[in-house]
Write an enzyme that holds these catalytic residues in place. Structure first.
Site, short mmCIF file in Angstrom:
data_model
loop_
_atom_site.label_atom_id
_atom_site.label_comp_id
_atom_site.label_asym_id
_atom_site.label_seq_id
_atom_site.Cartn_x
_atom_site.Cartn_y
_atom_site.Cartn_z
N LYS A 1 46.04 54.95 29.15
CA LYS A 1 45.71 55.88 30.24
C LYS A 1 46.29 57.27 30.01
CE LYS A 1 44.06 52.71 33.60
NZ LYS A 1 44.24 51.88 34.77
N ARG B 1 46.59 44.40 31.83
CA ARG B 1 45.19 44.62 31.42
C ARG B 1 45.22 45.61 30.26
NH1 ARG B 1 41.23 48.29 32.36
NH2 ARG B 1 39.09 47.53 32.53
N1 PMM Z 1 41.55 50.35 35.07
C1 PMM Z 1 40.30 50.63 34.69
C2 PMM Z 1 39.25 49.75 35.00
N2 PMM Z 1 39.47 48.61 35.69
N3 PMM Z 1 40.96 47.15 36.76
C3 PMM Z 1 42.20 46.87 37.16
N4 PMM Z 1 42.45 45.73 37.85
N5 PMM Z 1 43.26 47.68 36.88
C4 PMM Z 1 43.12 48.85 36.20
O1 PMM Z 1 44.11 49.56 36.01
C5 PMM Z 1 41.80 49.21 35.78
C6 PMM Z 1 40.74 48.32 36.08
C7 PMM Z 1 40.01 51.89 33.93
O2 PMM Z 1 40.47 51.77 32.63
P1 PMM Z 1 39.49 51.66 31.35
O3 PMM Z 1 38.38 52.65 31.59
O4 PMM Z 1 40.38 52.03 30.21
O5 PMM Z 1 39.00 50.25 31.28
#
Ligand code: PMM
Length: 278
Positions: free
Chosen positions: A219, A253
């Site tokens: 991030k 995650r």
């Molecule tokens: N971050 C993203 C997408 N989905 N879901 C959860 N539960 N927690 C998160 O921090 C989260 C998520 C965005 O990140 P990405 O675009 O790198 O997948």
């Protein structure tokens, strides 16, 4: 039914499979699908205890995708991973129709970054299918959430919001043992807010009584902390993830499962089982 943390003991890794055009170069739907399935299976081989399949980007500034397109992206990927592996599959969506179709294809966890506030029918889908759910905190919506995020006490406010959403889900008939919460790192938060939330991981677990899932992987705030907005963030992701696990996080995650799995192989025996909420 056993608690989520008994069925999937922490600290666990949720590997990310983003089936979005900005994640996978174009080359046709079939290639995109096969690439995503292969990627998901590779993450499982590297140590992911859950794979999180998503077809809608929620990055800052992003617009949503329509339901038909999201369904086209994710359903076959969920089914393809399920056909080759028994590892739990999570569907990253805020739409009830996508959640229902993904569950029919084999997903057993719904990861809703809006905690059921975008499409409240998703709560009914989770309850009726008797699957697990992760609810995340977000201030605003992806298109504008980073414009000017404000809190008086970010850990307290995020904890109160998530506790209220847990109460709403339980009132709707969802078994509390199926619910995980997530502070929503980067979702309407400054660098200082994100750092405070990571430090407050244990407080979020205490405020909600739920296992805490944390998503810091790659991030933007990590680039800010590094003073290098465009550099590689893998080590920074691992460091931030370990900080959360030390403070009681149940699951991380992550995009890069292998380095996180290595780090946890060392951290797990050091911490013992005391870090994982019951
Ligand atoms: N971050 C993203 C997408 N989905 N879901 C959860 N539960 N927690 C998160 O921090 C989260 C998520 C965005 O990140 P990405 O675009 O790198 O997948």
């Amino acid at each position: 039914m056993e608690a989520l943390t008994t069925r999937i003991p922490g600290p666990a890794l949720m590997g990310i499979v983003n089936v979005t055009p900005d994640s996978f170069s174009d080359g046709g739907r079939f290639v995109e699908r096969e690439t995503a399935i292969t990627h998901g299976l590779a993450l499982i081989a590297q140590g992911a205890a859950i794979v999180d399949v998503g077809g809608e980007s929620t990055r800052p500034g992003s617009d949503g995708v329509d339901e038909a397109e999201e369904l086209r992206r994710v359903v076959d990927v969920v089914a393809g991973i399920r056909a080759a592996s028994g590892v739990p599959i999570s569907i990253d969506t805020m739409k009830s129709g996508v959640a229902a179709a993904a569950i029919a294809a084999g997903a057993t966890l719904v990861n809703d970054v809006t905690a059921g506030t975008f499409d409240p029918r998703i709560v009914d889908v989770v309850r009726d299918a008797e699957v697990d759910v992760c609810i995340m905190h977000m201030q605003g919506r992806p298109r504008t959430m980073q414009d000017d995020p404000r809190y008086d006490d970010v850990v307290r406010e995020v904890g109160e919001h998530l506790a209220a959403r847990v109460d709403a889900l339980v009132a709707a008939g969802i078994d509390p043992r199926r619910i995980a919460v997530d502070p929503g790192i980067g979702f309407g938060k400054t660098v200082a807010h994100n750092v405070a939330l990571l430090a407050g991981t244990r407080a979020l677990g205490a405020a909600t009584g739920c296992p805490v899932l944390v998503g810091v992987s790659r991030k933007r705030f990590l680039g800010d902390l590094l003073g290098d907005p465009d550099g590689d963030r893998t080590l920074a992701s691992v460091a931030a993830g370990l900080a959360a696990v030390e403070r009681g996080a149940w699951a991380l995650r992550v995009h890069d499962v292998a380095p996180h799995a290595e780090a946890l192989a060392v951290l797990r025996p050091v911490l013992g089982s005391a870090t994982v909420p019951a």
